[in-house]
Design a protein around this motif. Structure first.
Motif, mmCIF file in Angstrom:
data_model
loop_
_atom_site.group_PDB
_atom_site.id
_atom_site.type_symbol
_atom_site.label_atom_id
_atom_site.label_comp_id
_atom_site.label_asym_id
_atom_site.label_seq_id
_atom_site.Cartn_x
_atom_site.Cartn_y
_atom_site.Cartn_z
ATOM 1 N N TYR A 142 0.861 -1.190 0.000
ATOM 2 C CA TYR A 142 0.000 0.000 0.000
ATOM 3 C C TYR A 142 0.890 1.230 0.000
ATOM 4 N N HIS A 143 0.627 2.138 -0.943
ATOM 5 C CA HIS A 143 1.453 3.320 -1.076
ATOM 6 C C HIS A 143 0.665 4.624 -1.042
ATOM 7 N N GLY A 144 -0.654 4.560 -0.853
ATOM 8 C CA GLY A 144 -1.420 5.795 -0.730
ATOM 9 C C GLY A 144 -2.756 5.734 -1.436
ATOM 10 N N SER A 145 -3.567 6.782 -1.226
ATOM 11 C CA SER A 145 -4.954 6.781 -1.697
ATOM 12 C C SER A 145 -5.173 7.600 -2.961
ATOM 13 N N GLY A 220 3.615 -2.593 5.450
ATOM 14 C CA GLY A 220 2.776 -1.781 6.317
ATOM 15 C C GLY A 220 1.470 -2.449 6.668
ATOM 16 N N ALA A 221 0.395 -1.693 6.625
ATOM 17 C CA ALA A 221 -0.891 -2.184 7.113
ATOM 18 C C ALA A 221 -1.468 -3.296 6.257
ATOM 19 N N GLU A 251 8.985 4.623 3.124
ATOM 20 C CA GLU A 251 9.135 4.542 4.578
ATOM 21 C C GLU A 251 8.148 5.475 5.267
ATOM 22 N N VAL A 252 6.984 5.638 4.658
ATOM 23 C CA VAL A 252 5.939 6.458 5.267
ATOM 24 C C VAL A 252 5.603 5.938 6.653
ATOM 25 N N MET A 253 5.510 4.620 6.786
ATOM 26 C CA MET A 253 5.141 4.008 8.058
ATOM 27 C C MET A 253 6.350 3.571 8.876
ATOM 28 N N THR A 254 7.433 3.192 8.214
ATOM 29 C CA THR A 254 8.555 2.566 8.913
ATOM 30 C C THR A 254 9.681 3.524 9.265
ATOM 31 N N GLY A 255 9.664 4.740 8.732
ATOM 32 C CA GLY A 255 10.756 5.664 8.948
ATOM 33 C C GLY A 255 10.669 6.441 10.242
#
Length: 499
Positions: A142-145, A220-221, A251-255
């Protein structure tokens, strides 16, 4: 007769009309309070957003100070001291690979992904590779909406109704050791190379039109904190380099410290350096069996790194695209302009928040607290506590045990549920088992992040857990006790629903 009139509809277009949402009014540390003064422990960091804890006063003070000086300017006319200073500090935080690079600030993760995709395309045009426009990605990602971000995402539920509106490129499979398609007798090292080979095949099938490959270092999710097998990401780096394909790390979630490193890719950069040193000590031992094995001088160094969420820890809408010198030089020495922009990119107040968060991380031990490989850290205790969920049923009744897998790294973990442990059969999607667990947990004052579709895009239930790094061992123990009770309640309810 009881009043059956439905409550008035909110003027806010909420995420769902099927549930009621309490109104949050205050936050402090790992806790949130609603308007009824009910207290919740934020065991998911909202959505893996808050890392430093709620209510840190110096962050809001930095925002107020910036707002009092200058609230906004447009980036077509001005830069700002906060933008220049913060970008320099963020490049240093990202590491040596980004020395001489540059940062593009946005208002969040989806905007940052859109920016990275366009930046990769323009880079290829600038260096004379105008045929390259395809962005390859992975299934179950998942990379965004936004539409560009959805086109490279693999979350089936979030994509399906918008598919006619987006342009599709190749999605390759990703390692998922709990449900691996290959022989996993060697800690998934072999299967990691098999999955990497699928990327090389996709690049070759693109016939010279692949511009970039985007990946989450730790899922991620959508798939839930799946850790890549040894050697996989190093092979991905080498394949992309060999074929002239840029590597974009999402790395939106992991950074920003979430996994116990500044950015999650650093886990495998260090691993690769160890492998390199080992190979240098035994040069006569050839263990580089096929073209997918990483070259000896390979390090996991993405060309473009995307971050958000923990970048501001939720204190303001903020994302960033961190690009290497190679990428920036191509544009600076070529056309001289990046053909992209948002009204609110590099917003001074958001940047003040992000810069204050970065300073807070650097002046505390929060990133160290998120290192699950070090004993006595919050992350190590979280790992141990979650592992205890495998013994969920205190009566030892294996037929009722629904814990399939516990996986993760640092302060990003997932618990996957199954209807049958031996066969790994998931619950029927219509049960929404993870949502049942989340609902029961919220009643107890525990916030978790339920997801569905990890098996095939439709079935498969898991929770994502990502507490703020200020969480204590006592708070972790309480949270896992409440989660265990919520799983037990959801299991009983699922049995009733199926009977």
């Amino acid at each position: 007769m009881p009043d059956s009139t439905p409550p008035p509809r909110s003027p806010v277009l909420r995420r769902s009309f099927k549930k009621d949402f309490p109104a949050a009014v205050r936050g402090e540390g790992v806790y949130l309070w609603d308007s009824g003064n009910k207290k919740y422990l934020d065991f998911s960091g909202s959505a893996a957003v808050n890392f430093i804890g709620h209510g840190v006063q110096k962050i809001s003070a930095a925002m107020a100070e910036q707002a009092a000086k200058l609230e906004f300017v447009h980036t077509s006319q001005f830069t700002t001291p906060v933008a220049e200073g913060y970008a320099e500090e963020l490049l240093a935080f990202a590491g040596e690979n980004f020395r001489g690079g540059a940062v593009y600030f946005t208002s969040g993760g989806s905007e940052s992904i859109e920016t990275a995709l366009k930046l990769a395309r323009q880079y290829q045009v600038e260096i004379g590779e105008s045929r390259r426009y395809q962005i390859l990605s992975r299934k179950q990602s998942y990379h965004g909406s936004t539409l560009g971000a959805l086109s490279v995402s693999g979350n089936q539920r979030r994509r399906e109704i918008y598919l006619p509106m987006i342009r599709e490129f190749a999605h390759v499979r990703m390692p998922y050791c709990y449900r691996c398609a290959f022989d996993c007798t060697d800690s998934c090292r072999y299967c990691g190379q098999q999955y990497a080979a699928e990327l090389e095949s996709a690049i070759e099938a693109a016939n010279g039109e692949a511009a970039a490959f985007i990946f989450e270092p730790l899922s991620g999710a959508t798939l839930g904190a799946v850790v890549p097998p040894p050697g996989y990401l190093q092979s991905i780096v080498e394949i992309c380099r060999r074929h002239g394909v840029l590597l974009i790390a999402d790395e939106v979630m992991t950074g920003m410290g979430r996994t116990g490193r500044n950015f999650a890719v650093e886990h495998w950069l260090g691993q690769n350096e160890n492998e390199k040193n080992s190979s240098e000590k035994s040069k006569n031992e050839k263990n580089r069996n096929e073209k997918n094995a990483p070259a000896e001088d390979s390090t996991l160094a993405p060309d473009i790194l995307v971050t958000a969420k923990g970048l501001s820890s939720g204190y303001a809408p903020l994302g960033a695209v961190i690009a290497s010198k190679k990428v920036i030089d191509a544009i600076a020495n070529g056309s001289g302009a990046f053909l992209h922009g948002f009204t609110y990119n590099a917003h001074p107040i958001s940047l003040a928040a992000g810069r204050a968060v970065l300073h807070h991380l650097q002046s505390t031990n929060l990133i160290a607290a998120a290192d699950s490989s070090v004993a006595n850290t919050a992350a190590a205790h979280l790992k141990q506590a979650l592992e205890s969920l495998r013994n969920n049923d205190p009566r030892g009744n294996d037929a009722r045990s629904v814990i399939g897998d516990v996986r993760g790294l640092g302060l990003l973990w997932a618990v996957e549920f199954v209807a049958d442990q031996k066969t790994k059969r998931p619950f029927a999607p219509e049960l929404s088992f993870a949502a049942l667990v989340a609902s029961a947990a919220m009643t107890c004052g525990l916030l978790v992040y339920p997801m569905q579709g990890c098996v095939d895009g439709i079935s498969g239930d898991h929770l994502l857990l990502a507490p703020p790094a200020v969480i204590t061992k006592e708070e972790i123990d309480w949270s896992v006790d409440q989660l265990r009770a919520a799983v037990d309640e959801a299991t009983s309810l699922a049995v009733d629903l199926r009977s």
